[in-house]
Design an enzyme around this catalytic site. Structure first.
Site, short mmCIF file in Angstrom:
data_model
loop_
_atom_site.label_atom_id
_atom_site.label_comp_id
_atom_site.label_asym_id
_atom_site.label_seq_id
_atom_site.Cartn_x
_atom_site.Cartn_y
_atom_site.Cartn_z
CB VAL A 59 -0.95 0.04 1.21
CG1 VAL A 59 -1.93 1.21 1.07
CG2 VAL A 59 -1.70 -1.27 1.34
CB SER A 60 2.06 3.39 -2.57
OG SER A 60 2.62 4.67 -2.82
N PRO A 61 1.18 5.60 -0.26
CG PRO A 61 2.59 7.08 0.92
CD PRO A 61 2.52 5.66 0.38
#
Length: 746
Positions: free
Chosen positions: A322-324
């Site tokens: 999961v990347s911001p």
């Protein structure tokens, strides 16, 4: 027939028994704590990206350890949970914290009921882990980083313990909008279609929040939440210490609560206006550098940590993929989207970069992703009505993950492997690309890199077969020179707070891996709990907890060998091993049984650590200069006054900030003139203030303080102040301070 007096005695004894054994009317004993964990602000490599050039050079905002303790009674069952602004937990930190807690509290806090969880910021000083792989870029062990973290974790738990009081705990859940996207969507698609169909998105959007309320005052004392998104809003080129998006959200939430409760320091409008402000400011010059005491900077803190502050923590979860950087990944040369399967640009992984919502401003991206988490946290906090009741419990085990026999469906038995990293690990991710010559999804290693690998350690034939289809680039589980490169024995842990279960995992589970683990644990508890666990049981994953062992991908994701799979240390059946071992903990908790002791414990490698980073040498300012003197004073704009949104800069002659970390103090302050007194209104724990260090020459450097005037700033007269410390060779540490010329803000 019993007399009324006898009835009263029986009722009293029954109530007392309930208090001793557990919870009355949903009340627990609750306590929260917080302590400064900021490490060296100069010359220490940051932990996360593995970038040798990313060495600390100042502070954006400080790092903290935030803890809560819950107990059934003063000497009853309890656990402590610590959320640490750091890349991850460290086995050595955990060992040393537990030693200190044992010396203070005996067996009240042990490895079984203490959880230390990292937020996964990639902007904190490294060198605090004990295995070789994780301290290569920091040039070995950095004692100052390590001590700052151990001290902070210990003090946060002590603070929470000392402030235990009767309280209630409320739970709430909601979805966070657009704060994370999958950075390996092609790998996610390899999971079974029927499994994927059960979920609306390829990342978990749910935030679970706990609200702690003091029963006597009915005031909220803290809030902790779990939500999955990487601490990579700040890039691999950033040099300022930062808690990244989760640390920012925590700072914003604590300040929001402080403001909402009226506990913030009042700052009144100046009674001088317009041109009078400008004229008065122009009469106040810089102070020059002056000696001060070791604790002087603490008196300039805006938030005094006396144990009464509201504590908010934004904890990490199954964050693996999961990347911001929610705008997606693009090629820096063409501006086009990166290759879907390999995250590269014409075969070059170094050109593929994720973009945050504030692109190209990483500070703005950090704020936006922090704000998106904050918005949901406040909404859940204000609407929380479901009160947690029931037992506090925990289970813990040490497991050797390098050689677990795992039973799969159909009575098929497989095994985990010694730790190893694949070629996709060297490619990095869209949040931080790795080395040229590698791509995510590589299933072969070119002859040059094989030669380099074999010079370090040629993997055994067993290892290569066990890890397939991973091409082994670093066989870290077979590397022991000068000491172990990777962990073998890992802690797994379950914490129970009524109908909430927290799974402490020592790594980064991908979205689907985390879903599978949560589902199995919940089913095991319900089916073995004889009605004690209901369908509304909530299970959350606390990622990067108690130690660090990199990633955990699903079996299907492992076949593609993108970064997360290539970093799944113990082979294709790592997730199955975790599920099997957590089922044992869940069954033991459901049936009230103890976990069988295996006689395993992780090593304490503190005695063999190598440290190659040189300490700061003696300081001497240039001739005729005192530390704290102005190097470059505030430059006024044409209007002679600043407005909201402007940036104010001043640079001071200074010394290496490693001499003293100024823990619970500050290197930078914004002061406002109030009735002839200078009042601190911002310090280096504020998002709007930056402390930047630069080494100028042997024996001295410069400290630049930069203030982005916030929208809520009141008109008035301000100045910037710097605190620091210096040390001549073989002499004690000396402390200094200095302030800039005054300036006005309209």
């Amino acid at each position: 027939m019993m007399s009324s007096k006898g009835h009263r005695c029986l009722l009293l004894l029954s109530s007392l028994a309930l208090v001793v054994s557990g919870v009355v009317d949903g009340e627990y004993l609750v306590g929260v704590g917080s302590y400064d964990s900021t490490g060296p602000a100069a010359d220490v490599n940051m932990m996360g990206y593995g970038n040798m050039q990313q060495n600390t050079a100042g502070i954006h905002f400080r790092l903290r350890a935030r803890a809560f303790v819950v107990a059934e009674s003063p000497h009853g069952t309890r656990f402590a949970f610590v959320n640490l602004d750091a890349g991850m937990a460290s086995q050595l930190v955990t060992i040393k914290v537990l030693e200190r807690l044992r010396s203070r509290f005996g067996d009240l806090y042990t490895e079984e009921n203490v959880a230390i969880s990292g937020t996964h910021t990639h902007a904190g000083p490294g060198g605090y882990l004990q295995y070789v792989l994780y301290i290569v870029t920091s040039l070995g062990f950095v004692k100052q980083s390590f001590d700052a973290i151990v001290d902070a974790v210990e003090q946060s738990i002590v603070q929470a313990h000392n402030h235990l009081k009767p309280g209630s705990i409320f739970i709430n859940q909601g979805d966070v909008d657009n704060a994370g996207i999958s950075r390996s969507p092609s790998a996610y698609l390899l999971n079974p279609a029927e499994e994927r169909a059960r979920y609306p998105t390829n990342v978990d959007t749910q935030m679970t929040l706990l609200k702690f309320v003091d029963s006597k005052s009915r005031e909220s004392i803290g809030a902790f939440n779990w939500f999955a998104t990487h601490g990579t809003s700040m890039s691999r080129d950033n040099l300022l210490i930062s808690g990244d998006n989760k640390g920012a959200a925590a700072r914003f939430f604590e300040d929001w609560c402080r403001s909402a409760s009226g506990k913030g320091k009042p700052v009144n409008r100046s009674n001088i206006h317009g041109s009078s402000l400008v004229k008065k400011a122009q009469t106040i010059g810089p102070t020059g550098g002056k000696p001060c005491s070791k604790t002087s900077s603490q008196s300039s803190k805006v938030r005094i940590n006396d144990g009464s502050l509201f504590v908010a923590a934004f904890c990490q979860s199954n964050v693996g993929d999961v990347s911001p950087n929610v705008l997606g990944a693009f090629c820096t040369d063409t501006g086009k989207p990166c290759d879907f399967n390999r995250s590269s640009c014409n075969g070059d992984d170094t050109l593929c970069m994720g973009r945050g919502p504030g692109y190209p401003d990483e500070i703005l991206s950090t704020k936006i992703i922090g704000d998106r988490q904050l918005k949901m946290a406040i909404e859940l906090f204000e609407s929380a009505k479901e009160e947690l009741t029931g037992k506090i419990d925990y289970r813990h085990a040490y497991v050797n993950f390098t050689d677990i026999e795992v039973e799969l469906e159909g009575n098929r038995v497989v095994k985990t492997c010694p730790a190893a990293l694949g070629a996709g690990f060297a490619a990095g991710t869209t949040d931080g690309p790795g080395q040229f010559g590698f791509q995510q999804g590589d299933t072969e290693i070119n002859p040059f890199w094989k030669l380099v690998r074999n010079m370090l350690k040629k993997p055994s034939a067993y290892q290569e077969k066990c890890q397939k289809p991973k091409p082994v680039l670093l066989s870290t589980g077979e590397m022991f020179d000068p000491y172990a490169w990777a962990p073998a024995i890992l802690p797994i842990q379950m914490l129970r707070l009524g109908q909430l279960i927290i799974l402490s995992v020592p790594g980064e589970f991908t979205t689907m891996a985390g879903r599978r683990l949560r589902e199995v644990v919940k089913e095991t508890l319900i089916s073995n709990g004889n009605g004690e666990f209901q369908e509304d049981l909530q299970v959350v994953i606390a990622g990067l907890t108690n130690t660090y062992s990199q990633y955990v991908a699903t079996f299907e994701e492992y076949t593609q060998q993108r970064y997360e799979a290539a970093s799944t240390l113990y082979g294709p059946h790592t997730l199955s091993a975790y599920i099997q071992e957590f089922k044992k903990l869940a069954k033991a908790m459901a049936t009230g049984e103890k976990v069988p002791t295996r006689g395993l414990s992780p090593p304490d490698l503190s005695s063999v650590q190598l440290s190659l980073l040189l300490p700061p040498l003696g300081d001497t300012p240039p001739p005729g200069i005192n530390f704290g003197d102005m190097k470059e004073d505030v430059a006024l704009p044409e209007s002679k006054a600043f407005k909201r949104g402007d940036r104010v800069n001043a640079t001071f002659w200074s010394a290496d900030p490693r001499h003293d970390l100024l823990t619970e103090g500050t290197f930078a302050v914004v002061e406002k003139l109030e009735v002839e007194r200078w009042i601190p209104v911002h310090d280096d724990d504020d998002f709007c203030l930056f402390f930047k260090w630069k080494s100028e020459d042997y024996g001295y450097g410069s400290a630049t303080i930069e203030w982005e005037v916030p929208e809520e700033a009141k008109p008035g007269i301000y100045r910037l102040r710097h605190y620091g410390s210096s040390q001549k060779i073989f002499s004690p540490t000396e402390y200094f301070t200095g302030a800039s010329s005054a300036f006005s803000v309209f």
